[in-house]
Design a protein around this motif. Structure first.
Motif, PDB file in Angstrom:
ATOM      1  N   ALA A   2       0.841  -1.205   0.000  1.00 62.63           N
ATOM      2  CA  ALA A   2       0.000   0.000   0.000  1.00 62.63           C
ATOM      3  C   ALA A   2       0.876   1.255   0.000  1.00 62.63           C
ATOM      4  CB  ALA A   2      -0.934  -0.009   1.200  1.00 62.63           C
ATOM      5  N   PHE A   3       1.958   1.227   0.771  1.00 57.83           N
ATOM      6  CA  PHE A   3       2.898   2.352   0.798  1.00 57.83           C
ATOM      7  C   PHE A   3       3.490   2.594  -0.592  1.00 57.83           C
ATOM      8  CE2 PHE A   3       7.473   3.224   0.796  1.00 57.83           C
ATOM      9  CZ  PHE A   3       7.493   4.526   1.290  1.00 57.83           C
ATOM     10  N   LEU A   4       3.903   1.522  -1.261  1.00 61.18           N
ATOM     11  CA  LEU A   4       4.487   1.672  -2.594  1.00 61.18           C
ATOM     12  C   LEU A   4       3.491   2.289  -3.567  1.00 61.18           C
ATOM     13  CD1 LEU A   4       6.459  -1.685  -2.946  1.00 61.18           C
ATOM     14  CD2 LEU A   4       7.384   0.604  -2.483  1.00 61.18           C
ATOM     15  N   LYS A   5       2.250   1.859  -3.513  1.00 54.74           N
ATOM     16  CA  LYS A   5       1.231   2.435  -4.388  1.00 54.74           C
ATOM     17  C   LYS A   5       0.974   3.899  -4.040  1.00 54.74           C
ATOM     18  CE  LYS A   5      -1.099  -1.920  -5.314  1.00 54.74           C
ATOM     19  NZ  LYS A   5      -2.256  -2.768  -5.022  1.00 54.74           N
ATOM     20  N   LYS A   6       0.911   4.191  -2.753  1.00 56.31           N
ATOM     21  CA  LYS A   6       0.622   5.545  -2.282  1.00 56.31           C
ATOM     22  C   LYS A   6       1.730   6.528  -2.637  1.00 56.31           C
ATOM     23  CE  LYS A   6      -0.610   7.919   2.017  1.00 56.31           C
ATOM     24  NZ  LYS A   6      -0.888   7.709   3.449  1.00 56.31           N
ATOM     25  N   THR A   7       2.953   6.075  -2.607  1.00 56.35           N
ATOM     26  CA  THR A   7       4.084   6.985  -2.831  1.00 56.35           C
ATOM     27  C   THR A   7       4.615   6.971  -4.268  1.00 56.35           C
ATOM     28  OG1 THR A   7       5.666   5.309  -2.089  1.00 56.35           O
ATOM     29  CG2 THR A   7       4.837   6.855  -0.426  1.00 56.35           C
ATOM     30  N   ARG A   8       4.024   6.178  -5.131  1.00 54.98           N
ATOM     31  CA  ARG A   8       4.535   6.100  -6.509  1.00 54.98           C
ATOM     32  C   ARG A   8       4.555   7.463  -7.196  1.00 54.98           C
ATOM     33  NH1 ARG A   8       4.367   2.208 -11.357  1.00 54.98           N
ATOM     34  NH2 ARG A   8       4.464   3.735 -13.011  1.00 54.98           N
ATOM     35  N   ASP A   9       3.465   8.207  -7.111  1.00 51.81           N
ATOM     36  CA  ASP A   9       3.412   9.515  -7.760  1.00 51.81           C
ATOM     37  C   ASP A   9       4.391  10.496  -7.130  1.00 51.81           C
ATOM     38  OD1 ASP A   9       1.524   8.608  -9.567  1.00 51.81           O
ATOM     39  OD2 ASP A   9      -0.179   9.381  -8.418  1.00 51.81           O
ATOM     40  N   LEU A  10       4.532  10.434  -5.794  1.00 50.87           N
ATOM     41  CA  LEU A  10       5.498  11.297  -5.112  1.00 50.87           C
ATOM     42  C   LEU A  10       6.918  10.975  -5.572  1.00 50.87           C
ATOM     43  CD1 LEU A  10       4.145  11.155  -1.457  1.00 50.87           C
ATOM     44  CD2 LEU A  10       4.041  13.105  -3.001  1.00 50.87           C
ATOM     45  N   LEU A  11       7.229   9.697  -5.634  1.00 48.43           N
ATOM     46  CA  LEU A  11       8.561   9.263  -6.051  1.00 48.43           C
ATOM     47  C   LEU A  11       8.826   9.650  -7.499  1.00 48.43           C
ATOM     48  CD1 LEU A  11      11.126   7.820  -5.240  1.00 48.43           C
ATOM     49  CD2 LEU A  11      10.047   5.669  -5.861  1.00 48.43           C
ATOM     50  N   ASN A  12       7.827   9.484  -8.345  1.00 46.55           N
ATOM     51  CA  ASN A  12       7.960   9.853  -9.751  1.00 46.55           C
ATOM     52  C   ASN A  12       8.243  11.352  -9.892  1.00 46.55           C
ATOM     53  OD1 ASN A  12       7.833   9.967 -12.516  1.00 46.55           O
ATOM     54  ND2 ASN A  12       5.938   8.819 -12.676  1.00 46.55           N
ATOM     55  N   ALA A  13       7.497  12.185  -9.169  1.00 48.66           N
ATOM     56  CA  ALA A  13       7.698  13.636  -9.231  1.00 48.66           C
ATOM     57  C   ALA A  13       9.082  14.028  -8.723  1.00 48.66           C
ATOM     58  CB  ALA A  13       6.615  14.346  -8.428  1.00 48.66           C
ATOM     59  N   ALA A  14       9.523  13.395  -7.629  1.00 47.76           N
ATOM     60  CA  ALA A  14      10.847  13.692  -7.077  1.00 47.76           C
ATOM     61  C   ALA A  14      11.945  13.267  -8.045  1.00 47.76           C
ATOM     62  CB  ALA A  14      11.021  12.999  -5.725  1.00 47.76           C
ATOM     63  N   ALA A  15      11.778  12.118  -8.663  1.00 47.79           N
ATOM     64  CA  ALA A  15      12.779  11.623  -9.620  1.00 47.79           C
ATOM     65  C   ALA A  15      12.833  12.517 -10.855  1.00 47.79           C
ATOM     66  CB  ALA A  15      12.465  10.190 -10.023  1.00 47.79           C
ATOM     67  N   GLN A  16      11.690  12.952 -11.334  1.00 44.37           N
ATOM     68  CA  GLN A  16      11.673  13.847 -12.495  1.00 44.37           C
ATOM     69  C   GLN A  16      12.401  15.148 -12.179  1.00 44.37           C
ATOM     70  OE1 GLN A  16       7.729  14.440 -14.023  1.00 44.37           O
ATOM     71  NE2 GLN A  16       7.465  12.282 -14.493  1.00 44.37           N
ATOM     72  N   LEU A  17      12.179  15.674 -10.990  1.00 42.44           N
ATOM     73  CA  LEU A  17      12.866  16.898 -10.589  1.00 42.44           C
ATOM     74  C   LEU A  17      14.378  16.677 -10.533  1.00 42.44           C
ATOM     75  CD1 LEU A  17      12.715  19.819  -9.514  1.00 42.44           C
ATOM     76  CD2 LEU A  17      12.523  18.841  -7.221  1.00 42.44           C
ATOM     77  N   ALA A  18      14.803  15.563  -9.962  1.00 42.34           N
ATOM     78  CA  ALA A  18      16.234  15.274  -9.867  1.00 42.34           C
ATOM     79  C   ALA A  18      16.859  15.140 -11.242  1.00 42.34           C
ATOM     80  CB  ALA A  18      16.468  14.004  -9.066  1.00 42.34           C
ATOM     81  N   VAL A  19      16.196  14.427 -12.134  1.00 45.96           N
ATOM     82  CA  VAL A  19      16.726  14.236 -13.488  1.00 45.96           C
ATOM     83  C   VAL A  19      16.740  15.551 -14.241  1.00 45.96           C
ATOM     84  CG1 VAL A  19      16.281  13.150 -15.723  1.00 45.96           C
ATOM     85  CG2 VAL A  19      16.128  11.801 -13.633  1.00 45.96           C
ATOM     86  N   LYS A  20      15.677  16.317 -14.140  1.00 48.96           N
ATOM     87  CA  LYS A  20      15.569  17.592 -14.850  1.00 48.96           C
ATOM     88  C   LYS A  20      16.662  18.561 -14.412  1.00 48.96           C
ATOM     89  CE  LYS A  20      12.382  21.421 -15.570  1.00 48.96           C
ATOM     90  NZ  LYS A  20      11.100  22.006 -15.185  1.00 48.96           N
ATOM     91  N   GLN A  21      16.908  18.631 -13.118  1.00 49.59           N
ATOM     92  CA  GLN A  21      17.906  19.572 -12.618  1.00 49.59           C
ATOM     93  C   GLN A  21      19.331  19.078 -12.806  1.00 49.59           C
ATOM     94  OE1 GLN A  21      16.885  20.590  -8.593  1.00 49.59           O
ATOM     95  NE2 GLN A  21      15.208  21.899  -9.245  1.00 49.59           N
ATOM     96  N   THR A  22      19.501  17.789 -12.985  1.00 53.56           N
ATOM     97  CA  THR A  22      20.844  17.240 -13.160  1.00 53.56           C
ATOM     98  C   THR A  22      21.274  17.267 -14.614  1.00 53.56           C
ATOM     99  OG1 THR A  22      20.463  15.792 -11.287  1.00 53.56           O
ATOM    100  CG2 THR A  22      22.299  15.240 -12.692  1.00 53.56           C
ATOM    101  N   GLN A  23      20.452  16.749 -15.472  1.00 52.88           N
ATOM    102  CA  GLN A  23      20.753  16.630 -16.900  1.00 52.88           C
ATOM    103  C   GLN A  23      19.490  16.975 -17.681  1.00 52.88           C
ATOM    104  OE1 GLN A  23      23.467  15.561 -18.684  1.00 52.88           O
ATOM    105  NE2 GLN A  23      24.809  15.280 -16.957  1.00 52.88           N
TER     106      GLN A  23
END
Length: 112
Positions: free
Chosen positions: A78-99
């Motif tokens: 349930a935690f993995l499902k609940k946090t998937r969108d949060l994790l996706n948004a955080a990862a996109q931000l990290a990738v966008k700001q890095t490269q």
């Protein structure tokens, strides 16, 4: 050991070699869940601090809160499902700001 180094690299028997070894280690599901939650928390806190990401901070907090109890497999799923969108948004931000033009570590592919 030095004989092996000398054979592979003549004249270099005083070298110190470092290596890495990987293997399977059986573990109880609850132990794996606990370790994953703690790792999730640590990584996402660093991302939140580096990128000022509210999504990463929220995901880190949720992982820490869940790790403070004794989560069952259903709780963790349930935690993995609940946090998937949060994790996706955080990862996109990290990738966008890095490269901006690339994702050298394949982060976005891992999230799909």
């Amino acid at each position: 050991m030095n004989e092996c180094i000398e054979e592979a690299l003549p004249g270099q028997s005083q070298l110190t070699l470092n290596g890495i070894e990987m293997g399977v280690r059986p573990a109880a599901v609850n132990a794996v869940i606990q370790e994953n939650l703690l790792l999730h928390n640590a990584v996402l806190w660093r991302l939140a601090a580096l990128r000022h990401s509210a999504e990463a901070e929220k995901s880190a907090r949720l992982a820490l809160d869940l790790s403070n109890g004794k989560p069952a497999l259903n709780d963790y799923l349930a935690f993995l499902k609940k946090t998937r969108d949060l994790l996706n948004a955080a990862a996109q931000l990290a990738v966008k700001q890095t490269q901006p033009a690339a994702d050298p570590f394949g982060v976005m592919l891992a999230l799909t």
